[in-house]
Design a protein around this motif. Sequence first.
Motif, PDB file in Angstrom:
ATOM      1  N   GLU A  55       0.839  -1.192   0.000  1.00  0.00           N
ATOM      2  CA  GLU A  55       0.000   0.000   0.000  1.00  0.00           C
ATOM      3  C   GLU A  55       0.876   1.244   0.000  1.00  0.00           C
ATOM      4  N   TYR A  56       0.420   2.247  -0.716  1.00  0.00           N
ATOM      5  CA  TYR A  56       1.117   3.527  -0.797  1.00  0.00           C
ATOM      6  C   TYR A  56       0.191   4.621  -0.278  1.00  0.00           C
ATOM      7  N   PRO A  57       0.769   5.701   0.238  1.00  0.00           N
ATOM      8  CA  PRO A  57      -0.076   6.805   0.716  1.00  0.00           C
ATOM      9  C   PRO A  57      -0.795   7.494  -0.436  1.00  0.00           C
ATOM     10  N   ASP A  58      -1.789   8.291  -0.092  1.00  0.00           N
ATOM     11  CA  ASP A  58      -2.601   8.971  -1.106  1.00  0.00           C
ATOM     12  C   ASP A  58      -1.797   9.950  -1.950  1.00  0.00           C
ATOM     13  N   SER A  59      -0.620  10.326  -1.495  1.00  0.00           N
ATOM     14  CA  SER A  59       0.203  11.251  -2.263  1.00  0.00           C
ATOM     15  C   SER A  59       0.702  10.624  -3.565  1.00  0.00           C
ATOM     16  N   PRO A  61      -0.201   8.929  -6.961  1.00  0.00           N
ATOM     17  CA  PRO A  61      -1.387   8.758  -7.802  1.00  0.00           C
ATOM     18  C   PRO A  61      -1.819   7.295  -7.870  1.00  0.00           C
ATOM     19  N   LYS A  62      -3.127   7.072  -7.890  1.00  0.00           N
ATOM     20  CA  LYS A  62      -3.665   5.716  -7.771  1.00  0.00           C
ATOM     21  C   LYS A  62      -3.143   4.772  -8.844  1.00  0.00           C
ATOM     22  N   ALA A  65       0.435   3.945  -8.027  1.00  0.00           N
ATOM     23  CA  ALA A  65       0.479   3.066  -6.859  1.00  0.00           C
ATOM     24  C   ALA A  65       0.083   1.640  -7.240  1.00  0.00           C
ATOM     25  N   ILE A 167       6.075  11.008  -2.121  1.00  0.00           N
ATOM     26  CA  ILE A 167       5.809  10.793  -0.698  1.00  0.00           C
ATOM     27  C   ILE A 167       6.512  11.811   0.180  1.00  0.00           C
ATOM     28  N   ALA A 170       5.075  15.365  -0.053  1.00  0.00           N
ATOM     29  CA  ALA A 170       3.772  15.456   0.608  1.00  0.00           C
ATOM     30  C   ALA A 170       3.930  15.489   2.124  1.00  0.00           C
TER      31      ALA A 170
END
Length: 199
Positions: A55-59, A61-62, A65, A167, A170
């Motif tokens: 999982e990657y943070p929302d920073s 892009p989907k 990620a 990341i 952000a």
Amino acid sequence: MSKTPDGRPRAAPTFWEMYTCPSCKAASIALVAHEGDEDDGVFLRWVPDRPPVKEYPDSVPKAIAAAAAEAHSSLRVGNVQAAVLMARTTVEATAKAKGITTGNLVAKIDALYAQRLIYEHVRDAAHEVRFAGNDAAHGDLVDDPISAGEAESIVELMDMLLEGVFIAPAKTAAQAAARQARRNASSTASTNGAVVGNP
């Protein structure tokens, strides 16, 4: 299935048992129903019930990620060439997400560096991902196949790029906003608490 003396189905005893995935070597457990003394059981449930996903943070892009997570998933099950190819895809998609859409991947990576979006060591990391990805894409693996260890390193370098481009900036921006919010709250509290003296 065996039956009770009055003809009803007898529930088989169930046990939680530990297993190791033959591909990724990760541990998992299964709820298994055993009938009598038979060695073979019926698997009722697996935990986890699907491979873990990076999982990657929302920073991040989907779409990027998702590509990066696919590189990790491929690596976990031993698909090293697929992992390296997805790492290369992630690098190129990262450049495009920053508006760098012309030229080959060499030019795109160098543009990320020229625009001060990444440090020199991250630029070099991205080029290493590109080198490995090109070998996998063009089938240059007959005499020198990519090892699992090398693929793991390539995916780590891909993550280094995501950290540098998405990341870390952000996190820095969030910290700066939090600091400014504290400063504003402190300033407001000082203003509201000021005592006005008699003339």
